[in-house]
Design an enzyme around this catalytic site. Structure first.
Site, PDB file in Angstrom:
ATOM      1  CB  SER A   1      -0.945  -0.043   1.202  1.00  0.00           C
ATOM      2  OG  SER A   1      -1.984   0.884   1.080  1.00  0.00           O
TER       3      SER A   1
ATOM      4  CG  ASP B   1      -7.002  -3.260  -3.202  1.00  0.00           C
ATOM      5  OD1 ASP B   1      -7.687  -2.392  -2.607  1.00  0.00           O
ATOM      6  OD2 ASP B   1      -5.792  -3.415  -2.997  1.00  0.00           O
TER       7      ASP B   1
ATOM      8  CG  HIS C   1      -6.032  -2.432   0.499  1.00  0.00           C
ATOM      9  ND1 HIS C   1      -5.242  -2.156  -0.599  1.00  0.00           N
ATOM     10  CD2 HIS C   1      -5.455  -1.791   1.548  1.00  0.00           C
ATOM     11  CE1 HIS C   1      -4.239  -1.374  -0.233  1.00  0.00           C
ATOM     12  NE2 HIS C   1      -4.342  -1.149   1.066  1.00  0.00           N
TER      13      HIS C   1
END
Length: 279
Positions: A150, A219, A247
């Site tokens: 991320s 996601d 995610h």
């Protein structure tokens, strides 16, 4: 009618100002769920060292170094924008099983690290972690894998563009903050408002080590197209690993497929030293 329009315009302008001034608090979430360290590698049977890193601007950072017997290399772990290192034990177990030492640390303002997070500050944090491995522990750069999940993907790519690691892995990463903000806040001129950049795609233009991009079609925070775009931006050799799941849990949901994908990439670009002389 004109008064209603003027009032609405005024409210919208105030909202834009609030978003512009407070965007750091929208990106950096060290208190979600907590800055407190709730567990340690010892809880999953891993030996570890507490590590203190000092950045070039004098900020003290906290991290863990988890050694592995007969390690094939070392993984420098850049976590996402929420929580702290104690919330990443599942990943530490996975990389330990893959035969890697791991250095994981909290950015400034996260966990037990001092300071307040910001774009330049977190980049200095990344450099401090790299220098700890190379200059203090004497680890060979070509045996270091940079891993970013991320937000951490942007920092890992930024660092890879400035040093010479053995490999770079980007998991569930975004193209840039303005690009992601434009999708999440479609009703705002997000690209114009963004003071934070973290332009992962641009960083990849300067990265010249093997790259693996990992992303899930499911996601819900960072759309799949971001992973595709990062893969296209990376120089060869590059690989793409598709996950299942959302995610935050895609790497867990994907299970064996995730492990196999990582193992294949590491074997190709970071061979097990015990096997190098045994074809």
């Amino acid at each position: 009618m004109l008064n209603v329009i003027l009032i609405a315009a005024g409210i919208y302008a105030v909202l834009l100002l609030i978003v512009y001034l407070n965007q750091s608090s929208l990106l950096y979430l060290p208190g979600m769920p907590s800055r407190e360290l709730t567990a340690s590698p010892r809880d999953i049977g891993l030996i570890h060292e507490d590590v203190r890193l000092l950045t070039d601007d004098g900020v003290d950072l906290h991290g863990w170094y988890i050694p592995t017997e007969r390690a094939r290399g070392t993984l420098l772990f850049f976590h996402g924008n929420a929580g702290n290192i104690s919330h990443r034990l599942e990943s530490l177990q996975i990389f330990h099983q893959l035969g890697l030492n791991v250095l994981i640390f909290d950015y400034r303002g996260y966990g037990q690290s001092q300071g307040q997070p910001g774009e330049r500050g977190t980049q200095l944090d990344a450099l401090a972690a790299w220098h700890h491995l190379v200059d203090i522990r004497g680890e060979s750069p070509d045996r270091i894998v940079l891993f970013g999940r991320s937000l951490g993907g942007a920092l890992a790519a930024w660092l890879a563009a400035r040093v010479q690691p053995g490999a770079l892995i980007l998991e569930s990463a975004f193209i840039s903050v303005p690009e992601l903000a434009a999708e999440l806040y479609w009703w705002l001129p997000a690209r114009l408002l963004s003071r934070l950049q973290y332009n992962t795609r641009n960083y990849l233009a300067e990265v010249h080590c093997p790259v693996q991009v990992i992303h899930s079609r499911e996601d819900e925070i960072i759309p799949y197209r971001h992973g595709q775009s990062l893969y296209e931006a990376a120089h060869p050799p590059r690989t793409f690993l598709e996950l299942r799941g959302d995610h935050n849990t895609g790497f867990i949901v994907s299970g064996d497929n995730y492990m196999r994908g990582l193992e294949t990439f590491l074997t190709a670009h970071l061979p097990d030293p015990l096997k190098e002389h045994h074809p």
